[in-house]
Design a protein around this motif. Structure first.
Motif, PDB file in Angstrom:
ATOM      1  N   SER A 271       0.972  -0.839  -0.286  1.00  0.00           N
ATOM      2  CA  SER A 271      -0.126  -0.391   0.188  1.00  0.00           C
ATOM      3  C   SER A 271       1.060   1.324   0.002  1.00  0.00           C
ATOM      4  CB  SER A 271      -1.450  -0.175   1.198  1.00  0.00           C
ATOM      5  OG  SER A 271      -0.266   0.334   2.584  1.00  0.00           O
TER       6      SER A 271
ATOM      7  N   GLU B  72       2.331   1.714  -3.791  1.00  0.00           N
ATOM      8  CA  GLU B  72       1.268   2.243  -4.403  1.00  0.00           C
ATOM      9  C   GLU B  72       0.855   3.683  -4.189  1.00  0.00           C
ATOM     10  OE1 GLU B  72      -2.400  -0.668  -3.820  1.00  0.00           O
ATOM     11  OE2 GLU B  72      -1.568  -2.119  -4.812  1.00  0.00           O
ATOM     12  N   SER B  73       1.100   4.006  -2.679  1.00  0.00           N
ATOM     13  CA  SER B  73       1.423   5.853  -2.525  1.00  0.00           C
ATOM     14  C   SER B  73       2.645   6.341  -3.089  1.00  0.00           C
ATOM     15  CB  SER B  73       0.657   5.866  -1.104  1.00  0.00           C
ATOM     16  OG  SER B  73      -0.123   5.681  -0.286  1.00  0.00           O
ATOM     17  N   MET B  74       3.334   5.608  -3.493  1.00  0.00           N
ATOM     18  CA  MET B  74       4.338   6.745  -3.798  1.00  0.00           C
ATOM     19  C   MET B  74       4.512   6.997  -5.145  1.00  0.00           C
ATOM     20  SD  MET B  74       7.922   4.766  -1.585  1.00  0.00           S
ATOM     21  CE  MET B  74       8.527   5.358  -2.611  1.00  0.00           C
ATOM     22  N   ASP B  75       3.235   5.316  -5.167  1.00  0.00           N
ATOM     23  CA  ASP B  75       3.974   5.530  -7.360  1.00  0.00           C
ATOM     24  C   ASP B  75       2.801   6.689  -7.850  1.00  0.00           C
ATOM     25  OD1 ASP B  75       4.414   4.440  -9.855  1.00  0.00           O
ATOM     26  OD2 ASP B  75       2.269   3.106  -9.766  1.00  0.00           O
ATOM     27  N   LYS B  76       1.329   7.148  -6.640  1.00  0.00           N
ATOM     28  CA  LYS B  76       0.717   8.082  -7.261  1.00  0.00           C
ATOM     29  C   LYS B  76       1.105   9.795  -6.507  1.00  0.00           C
ATOM     30  CE  LYS B  76      -3.170   5.120  -6.485  1.00  0.00           C
ATOM     31  NZ  LYS B  76      -4.520   4.151  -5.524  1.00  0.00           N
ATOM     32  N   GLY B  77       2.810   9.184  -5.846  1.00  0.00           N
ATOM     33  CA  GLY B  77       2.357  10.297  -5.442  1.00  0.00           C
ATOM     34  C   GLY B  77       2.167  11.396  -4.283  1.00  0.00           C
ATOM     35  N   ASN B  78       1.584  10.100  -3.259  1.00  0.00           N
ATOM     36  CA  ASN B  78       0.907  10.487  -1.914  1.00  0.00           C
ATOM     37  C   ASN B  78       1.392   9.690  -1.195  1.00  0.00           C
ATOM     38  OD1 ASN B  78      -0.809  11.576  -0.276  1.00  0.00           O
ATOM     39  ND2 ASN B  78      -2.435  10.366  -0.904  1.00  0.00           N
ATOM     40  N   VAL B  79       2.953   9.875  -1.049  1.00  0.00           N
ATOM     41  CA  VAL B  79       2.886   9.316   0.769  1.00  0.00           C
ATOM     42  C   VAL B  79       4.424   9.890   1.739  1.00  0.00           C
ATOM     43  CG1 VAL B  79       5.844   9.131  -0.613  1.00  0.00           C
ATOM     44  CG2 VAL B  79       4.518   6.862   0.534  1.00  0.00           C
ATOM     45  N   LYS B  80       3.688   9.718   2.945  1.00  0.00           N
ATOM     46  CA  LYS B  80       4.629  10.230   3.487  1.00  0.00           C
ATOM     47  C   LYS B  80       5.703  10.080   4.427  1.00  0.00           C
ATOM     48  CE  LYS B  80       0.927  10.402   6.671  1.00  0.00           C
ATOM     49  NZ  LYS B  80      -0.212  10.192   8.637  1.00  0.00           N
TER      50      LYS B  80
END
Length: 71
Positions: free
Chosen positions: A37, A40-48
């Motif tokens: 998960s 996947e967030s990194m792939d979408k550019g949405n990661v902490k």
């Protein structure tokens, strides 16, 4: 999805990072989060950033056993 689950990279300061099954398991143990998960967030550019830091630490562990989150 364009996530690569295995690979290696050596940073400009010589730290070898290896992303494989073991490093992803280490990340999950460190973070308490699902590696898939977070990737996947990194792939979408949405990661902490804290998750990125823990992932780098887990990937550095094999070749740099003394590597810490602060390095």
């Amino acid at each position: 999805m364009s996530i690569k689950l295995k690979g290696s990279y050596t940073t400009p300061n010589g730290v070898k990072l290896v992303m494989d099954f073991n490093s992803l398991c280490d990340f999950e143990e460190l973070s308490g989060k699902s590696a898939m998960s977070v990737l996947e967030s990194m792939d979408k550019g949405n990661v902490k950033l804290n998750d990125v830091r823990m992932l780098i630490s887990a990937c550095a562990k094999r070749h740099n056993p003394d590597y810490t989150l602060e390095d």
